[in-house]
Write a protein that holds these residues in place. Structure first.
Motif, PDB file in Angstrom:
ATOM      1  N   LYS A 106      49.251  62.389  66.467  1.00  0.00           N
ATOM      2  CA  LYS A 106      49.284  63.765  66.974  1.00  0.00           C
ATOM      3  C   LYS A 106      48.139  64.602  66.407  1.00  0.00           C
ATOM      4  O   LYS A 106      47.756  65.615  66.983  1.00  0.00           O
ATOM      5  CB  LYS A 106      50.616  64.427  66.599  1.00  0.00           C
ATOM      6  N   ILE A 107      47.615  64.168  65.266  1.00  0.00           N
ATOM      7  CA  ILE A 107      46.562  64.926  64.582  1.00  0.00           C
ATOM      8  C   ILE A 107      45.176  64.426  64.962  1.00  0.00           C
ATOM      9  O   ILE A 107      44.247  65.217  65.144  1.00  0.00           O
ATOM     10  CB  ILE A 107      46.767  64.842  63.054  1.00  0.00           C
ATOM     11  N   ALA A 108      45.012  63.115  65.081  1.00  0.00           N
ATOM     12  CA  ALA A 108      43.696  62.537  65.375  1.00  0.00           C
ATOM     13  C   ALA A 108      43.860  61.346  66.312  1.00  0.00           C
ATOM     14  O   ALA A 108      44.318  60.284  65.884  1.00  0.00           O
ATOM     15  CB  ALA A 108      43.005  62.103  64.084  1.00  0.00           C
ATOM     16  N   GLN A 109      43.496  61.513  67.564  1.00  0.00           N
ATOM     17  CA  GLN A 109      43.571  60.427  68.532  1.00  0.00           C
ATOM     18  C   GLN A 109      42.448  59.413  68.275  1.00  0.00           C
ATOM     19  O   GLN A 109      41.281  59.797  68.186  1.00  0.00           O
ATOM     20  CB  GLN A 109      43.452  60.978  69.952  1.00  0.00           C
ATOM     21  N   PRO A 110      42.773  58.125  68.169  1.00  0.00           N
ATOM     22  CA  PRO A 110      41.731  57.122  67.925  1.00  0.00           C
ATOM     23  C   PRO A 110      40.840  56.937  69.154  1.00  0.00           C
ATOM     24  O   PRO A 110      41.318  56.999  70.286  1.00  0.00           O
ATOM     25  CB  PRO A 110      42.533  55.851  67.621  1.00  0.00           C
ATOM     26  N   ASN A 111      39.552  56.716  68.921  1.00  0.00           N
ATOM     27  CA  ASN A 111      38.648  56.441  70.029  1.00  0.00           C
ATOM     28  C   ASN A 111      38.719  54.956  70.384  1.00  0.00           C
ATOM     29  O   ASN A 111      39.448  54.177  69.750  1.00  0.00           O
ATOM     30  CB  ASN A 111      37.219  56.878  69.689  1.00  0.00           C
ATOM     31  N   ALA A 172      51.541  71.732  61.606  1.00  0.00           N
ATOM     32  CA  ALA A 172      52.108  70.394  61.477  1.00  0.00           C
ATOM     33  C   ALA A 172      52.741  69.973  62.798  1.00  0.00           C
ATOM     34  O   ALA A 172      53.392  70.787  63.469  1.00  0.00           O
ATOM     35  CB  ALA A 172      53.162  70.371  60.370  1.00  0.00           C
ATOM     36  N   PRO A 173      52.569  68.725  63.209  1.00  0.00           N
ATOM     37  CA  PRO A 173      53.228  68.250  64.424  1.00  0.00           C
ATOM     38  C   PRO A 173      54.747  68.350  64.288  1.00  0.00           C
ATOM     39  O   PRO A 173      55.289  68.200  63.184  1.00  0.00           O
ATOM     40  CB  PRO A 173      52.783  66.788  64.526  1.00  0.00           C
ATOM     41  N   GLN A 174      55.410  68.584  65.393  1.00  0.00           N
ATOM     42  CA  GLN A 174      56.863  68.729  65.354  1.00  0.00           C
ATOM     43  C   GLN A 174      57.547  67.474  64.825  1.00  0.00           C
ATOM     44  O   GLN A 174      58.554  67.549  64.124  1.00  0.00           O
ATOM     45  CB  GLN A 174      57.393  69.058  66.762  1.00  0.00           C
TER      46      GLN A 174
END
Length: 218
Positions: A106-111, A172-174
């Motif tokens: 949710k914080i950093a989508q992988p490429n 913060a993500p839920q």
């Protein structure tokens, strides 16, 4: 039940790096050397992209507990012996690491490159760790203990970057708020602290498991 930072012992909350296991013997040195070798590559590839680093490494961190739990489960069936709570502890560790992954996605989508690394690393590491656990459970647990020491160190660096303003202290993500029962207005900083506390716990448990191989059976 996961505890917040305020509920943890002050020594761990204030100095999460206070526990370092000094390698003794060949098994420890092999585990320690391999850990430092992999740390070098992680540092070289990810640098200060801590969110992406967490996504990739947590896909690997969820492997040891599952492998260890599986091996211990089969051993328990073969030997007709109780697992001494090892199975539950190891599978809980695997689930906890998986939740870390769900949070950091949710914080950093992988490429695409990181996704390829995930596929390759998980396949290689699962097979290698399974073989290592069969050959030497002691070394396998010591390796995880050292991995977790490095994880605590990495999350401390991540936290410092947030505190210094180099990384935005986003909401913060839920999923993290619900999992760790954080305040509704929790930020990334609280998430990193919660994850770091989990990793410190895994560090201590795996070093303890490794030490147990040195004690004579009762």
């Amino acid at each position: 039940m996961h505890r917040t930072e305020s509920e943890l012992p002050q020594t761990l909350s204030e100095d999460p790096l206070h526990k370092r296991h000094q390698p003794t013997g060949l098994s420890d040195r092999v585990a320690f050397g391999l850990t430092k070798f992999l740390r070098f590559f992680a540092d070289s590839f990810f640098a200060k992209r801590y969110g992406h680093r967490a996504v990739v490494l947590e896909t690997v961190a969820g492997v040891p507990g599952m492998v260890g739990g599986m091996v211990r489960h089969m051993r328990s069936l073969r030997h007709l012996e109780d697992d001494r709570e090892w199975i539950h502890t190891l599978l809980s560790e695997a689930e906890n690491e998986r939740m870390h992954l769900m949070v950091f996605i949710k914080i950093a989508q992988p490429n695409w490159m990181e996704r390829m690394i995930i596929l390759l690393a998980q396949g290689i590491f699962f097979t290698s760790f399974f073989i290592l656990y069969i050959i030497s459970g002691r070394t396998a647990h010591r390796l995880v203990g050292y991995f977790e020491e490095e994880a605590v160190y990495s999350y401390t660096e991540y936290l410092a970057e947030v505190d210094n303003g180099n990384i935005p202290n986003i909401e913060a993500p839920q999923i993290a708020i619900e999992y760790w029962q954080l305040p509704a207005d929790a930020k990334l900083r609280e998430v990193i602290i919660a994850v770091r506390n989990d990793e410190a716990g895994h560090r201590d448990v795996n070093h303890c498991f490794a030490d147990s191989f040195d004690r004579p059976p009762k």
